[in-house]
Design a protein around this motif. Structure first.
Motif, PDB file in Angstrom:
ATOM      1  N   SER A  58       0.829  -1.209   0.000  1.00 37.66           N
ATOM      2  CA  SER A  58       0.000   0.000   0.000  1.00 37.66           C
ATOM      3  C   SER A  58       0.862   1.258   0.000  1.00 37.66           C
ATOM      4  O   SER A  58       0.537   2.255  -0.650  1.00 37.66           O
ATOM      5  N   GLU A  72      -6.591   2.284   5.469  1.00 42.87           N
ATOM      6  CA  GLU A  72      -7.639   1.819   4.553  1.00 42.87           C
ATOM      7  C   GLU A  72      -7.646   2.638   3.264  1.00 42.87           C
ATOM      8  O   GLU A  72      -7.743   2.081   2.159  1.00 42.87           O
ATOM      9  N   LYS A  76      -4.551   1.842   1.133  1.00 40.37           N
ATOM     10  CA  LYS A  76      -4.707   0.569   0.439  1.00 40.37           C
ATOM     11  C   LYS A  76      -5.638   0.705  -0.758  1.00 40.37           C
ATOM     12  O   LYS A  76      -5.398   0.128  -1.829  1.00 40.37           O
ATOM     13  N   ARG A  77      -6.675   1.517  -0.600  1.00 42.08           N
ATOM     14  CA  ARG A  77      -7.627   1.696  -1.697  1.00 42.08           C
ATOM     15  C   ARG A  77      -6.983   2.420  -2.888  1.00 42.08           C
ATOM     16  O   ARG A  77      -7.296   2.106  -4.043  1.00 42.08           O
ATOM     17  N   THR A  78      -6.097   3.355  -2.617  1.00 37.48           N
ATOM     18  CA  THR A  78      -5.447   4.083  -3.723  1.00 37.48           C
ATOM     19  C   THR A  78      -4.580   3.158  -4.575  1.00 37.48           C
ATOM     20  O   THR A  78      -4.322   3.454  -5.739  1.00 37.48           O
ATOM     21  N   ASN A 137      -5.342   0.174  -5.651  1.00 39.34           N
ATOM     22  CA  ASN A 137      -6.112  -0.593  -6.630  1.00 39.34           C
ATOM     23  C   ASN A 137      -7.208   0.206  -7.335  1.00 39.34           C
ATOM     24  O   ASN A 137      -7.627  -0.156  -8.429  1.00 39.34           O
ATOM     25  N   ASP A 138      -7.670   1.267  -6.706  1.00 44.22           N
ATOM     26  CA  ASP A 138      -8.760   2.070  -7.259  1.00 44.22           C
ATOM     27  C   ASP A 138      -8.188   3.333  -7.890  1.00 44.22           C
ATOM     28  O   ASP A 138      -7.990   4.352  -7.221  1.00 44.22           O
TER      29      ASP A 138
END
Length: 301
Positions: free
Chosen positions: A66, A203, A206-208, A210-211
């Motif tokens: 991440s 959180e 981590k989202r950045t 994959n998104d």
């Protein structure tokens, strides 16, 4: 060990121990959204019982990819520790996302090391900020991230719960003022990353990964900061030693101490002092019970 590490990208050195006030996950977020990205190099883990939980969360973000870069390279956790001199030499620029410092030596060190500096602005540099004039340095004041209504409500609930733990030492008017200030932080569709619980920071980070749409939204919210960092880190650093000596030489320190002593009114009568009713405890609480300080006490889990 670090799947987010990309050797072909620039190296941003953050030479600190992994503690909450260093706000390291914000630096990792900047590494993800700035240009094509860069590697964040964090040198040391947290060591005390109070530091370990935060340090472990940051460590896991680097180990799961991440956070782009390398963590703990100044310690023997993953093998032989790299020397501080080698780490500085290998870095392309210095990055600081710290939200609280006593002196801000890292800002001055960046100039001494001949490395561009990108840092979150702190009021401690007010007294010597002209040192950074005409240097490869930039300062940002916030990193905003989008939040849903439910996320804002959840975070605000955690903040208000924190305030209640101090209900036995603060009066109702101060509590209301604090709650109002905190509520304003989450009144929009986005908020400053540094005021989020650490678990929420991890959180989002981590989202950045994959998104890409979410990452682009964050980049757009912080387009000015991103642009300033990109423009700064390609410049050659300069350092005016004479200007720095005006603030940090022995002569400067002696002069400042002399001014403090001279400012004391030694002739003031004791009776005048005793007649002053100063609520020292109240003043201290008012000063420190602000979101800027309380965010360091927000539960990490």
């Amino acid at each position: 060990f670090f799947p987010g590490f990309r050797p072909d990208k620039p190296y941003a050195l953050y030479p600190v121990r992994t503690i909450r006030r260093k706000n390291i996950l914000e630096a990792a977020l900047l590494a993800s959204i700035t240009g094509d990205g860069f590697n964040l190099i964090v040198t040391l883990p947290g060591v005390s019982d109070q530091e370990k939980n935060y340090s472990d969360i940051v460590k896991s973000c680097f180990e799961n990819g991440s956070a782009p870069g390398i963590w703990g390279c100044g310690s023997p956790i993953y093998g032989e520790a790299a020397s501080f001199e080698d780490v500085i030499a290998a870095s392309d620029f210095i990055l600081s996302s710290s939200v609280l410092e006593g002196f801000g030596y890292l800002f001055i060190d960046a100039l001494r090391w001949g490395k561009p500096l990108a840092a979150r602005y702190l009021d401690i540099i007010e007294g010597f900020k002209d040192i950074f004039d005409n240097t490869a340095s930039c300062f940002y004041r916030s990193v905003n991230v989008p939040l849903s209504i439910s996320e804002r409500e959840e975070i605000l609930t955690r903040w208000l719960s924190l305030i209640k733990t101090y209900s036995n030492i603060i009066d109702s008017s101060l509590a209301e003022s604090i709650e109002s200030n905190i509520s304003s932080l989450f009144s929009l569709e986005y908020a400053d990353f540094s005021f989020l619980p650490v678990s929420k920071q991890a959180e989002i980070l981590k989202r950045t990964k994959n998104d890409f749409s979410f990452r682009d939204d964050i980049r757009q919210l912080n387009s000015k900061t991103v642009s300033e960092i990109l423009n700064t880190i390609v410049k050659r650093q300069t350092f005016n030693t004479l200007k720095a000596s005006e603030y940090f030489s022995y002569k400067s320190f002696a002069g400042n101490f002399s001014q403090v002593i001279s400012s004391l009114n030694m002739d003031k009568k004791e009776s005048e002092l005793s007649n002053q009713q100063i609520d020292i405890s109240g003043k201290l609480l008012s000063f420190f019970m602000t979101p800027e300080y309380l965010r360091l006490l927000l539960a990490e889990k």
